[in-house]
Enzyme design. Structure first.
Site, PDB file in Angstrom:
ATOM      1  N   ARG A 113     -10.077   0.011  15.095  1.00  0.00           N
ATOM      2  CA  ARG A 113      -9.795   0.863  13.944  1.00  0.00           C
ATOM      3  C   ARG A 113     -10.609   0.399  12.740  1.00  0.00           C
ATOM      4  O   ARG A 113     -11.466   1.114  12.261  1.00  0.00           O
ATOM      5  CB  ARG A 113      -8.294   0.858  13.644  1.00  0.00           C
ATOM      6  N   LYS A 168       0.836  -1.202   0.000  1.00  0.00           N
ATOM      7  CA  LYS A 168       0.000   0.000   0.000  1.00  0.00           C
ATOM      8  C   LYS A 168       0.872   1.253   0.000  1.00  0.00           C
ATOM      9  O   LYS A 168       2.097   1.181   0.130  1.00  0.00           O
ATOM     10  CB  LYS A 168      -0.915  -0.017   1.232  1.00  0.00           C
ATOM     11  N   TYR A 213      16.056  30.302   7.608  1.00  0.00           N
ATOM     12  CA  TYR A 213      14.892  30.998   8.150  1.00  0.00           C
ATOM     13  C   TYR A 213      14.990  31.175   9.664  1.00  0.00           C
ATOM     14  O   TYR A 213      15.457  30.279  10.385  1.00  0.00           O
ATOM     15  CB  TYR A 213      13.611  30.230   7.833  1.00  0.00           C
TER      16      TYR A 213
END
Length: 339
Positions: A128, A33, A238
């Site tokens: 689940r 998957k 940054y």
């Protein structure tokens, strides 16, 4: 070249499957998957089929489309999400086998594809996916090609949840004639009592824990775009997250969170010039990272962030996550090389 190269070692992948296959006396399938855990489901599945895999598992029917085109009609392709509304025609066209997860899916499948094969997923404690104990009837398994469940804590061998789920699975499937499956990678490593009629390794095939003996399958090399000298007191990146305390040589490297190098790696990860570690400094940005190469005699044209020096799980630890996330996040800008 302005993007990284993701090398996928299909021989290592096959070796990992063969080692896991030898752990049990049952059939060993393969879970491919999420586009083969980010490494390309078609190429991965073709290599595994060549090694003898005859049963594959995907998350959704859409993933089965490319797999069937690559593998032809012979292998069995199971779909974890079952028979969703809208899946009927695709399941029929592909010959993919849904793992039905609820009484509603059972009813849908019986009504729309009564002669089409199916499997069942039952819930043994993970809460689940799967048919709940109070909805379960052994009669549902009549004509099923597989009855499966999934372990929640298999990566922790001593967790009581494993034994609890094993007992629940045994209780719910007692007397069934249909083949049964409980073990993914972690379940295989728990031992024969978890193997039943089929095991279905996933992450272990691709070099990830809990299969500690797995060979590395993915190597990721990132090109160095530019180098510069940073003086003491100067900042890099940054938010000026890194400020030099002395002169540094900094390599700007192609790769960022748009490529699956998640932002949590900022200031924590390590890249390698051969066997020499080079720390990532400052923040991970969308397309670039900055790496301290001061200690190198010569700056190479690329640095390695995944490979023999550093597994997916080691890199994941630096980001406070798991190897699954690192692999499945790898971006599509990389040039992919299979061997």
């Amino acid at each position: 070249m302005g993007t990284g190269t993701l090398h996928i070692d299909l021989n290592a992948l096959v070796d990992n499957w063969q080692v896991l296959d030898r752990q049990s006396a049952t059939e060993t399938g393969a879970v491919v998957k999420a586009d083969g855990y980010g490494l390309g489901a078609g190429r991965v599945a073709k290599a595994l089929a060549g090694a003898g895999v005859r049963t594959f598992f995907v998350a959704a029917v859409e993933e089965a489309t490319a797999l069937r085109a690559t593998l032809g009609q012979d292998p069995v392709i199971y779909v974890f999400s079952g028979h969703m509304d809208g899946d009927t025609q695709t399941l029929s066209d592909l010959g993919a086998v849904p793992l039905l997860n609820s009484p509603e899916q059972v009813s849908r499948h019986q009504a729309r594809l009564p002669d089409h094969p199916f499997g069942l997923q039952i819930d043994t404690g993970m809460n689940r996916l799967g048919i709940e104990t109070y909805d379960w009837s052994p009669e549902m398994s009549q004509d099923a090609s597989l009855v499966m469940s999934h372990l929640a804590c298999a990566d922790e061998p001593d967790h009581q949840g494993n034994k609890d789920q094993l007992k629940a699975f045994l209780d719910m499937t007692a007397g069934l004639l249909a083949p049964r499956s409980l073990a993914a990678t972690g379940g295989i490593l728990l031992g024969p009592e978890y193997h039943f009629d089929m095991t279905r390794p996933g992450i272990g095939l691709f070099g990830g824990l809990p299969f500690e003996g797995a060979k590395a399958v993915a190597r990721l090399d990132l090109p160095v775009i530019q180098t510069r000298t940073v003086k003491a007191g100067e900042a890099v990146g940054y938010a000026k997250a890194f400020i030099a305390d002395k002169p540094h040589t900094i390599a700007t490297v192609a790769g960022g969170y748009a490529d699956g190098l998640i932002r949590a790696l900022s200031g924590n990860a390590t890249l390698y010039a051969g066997e020499t570690p080079c720390p990532l400094i400052g923040r991970v940005s969308m397309d670039l990272i900055t790496v301290d190469v001061t200690h190198l005699d010569t700056v190479p044209d690329h640095l390695t962030i995944l490979g023999p020096q550093q597994s997916v799980d080691t890199l994941a630890d630096a980001a406070g996550t798991i190897g699954y996330e690192i692999l499945t996040s790898l971006g599509h800008r990389y040039k992919r090389s299979y061997s």
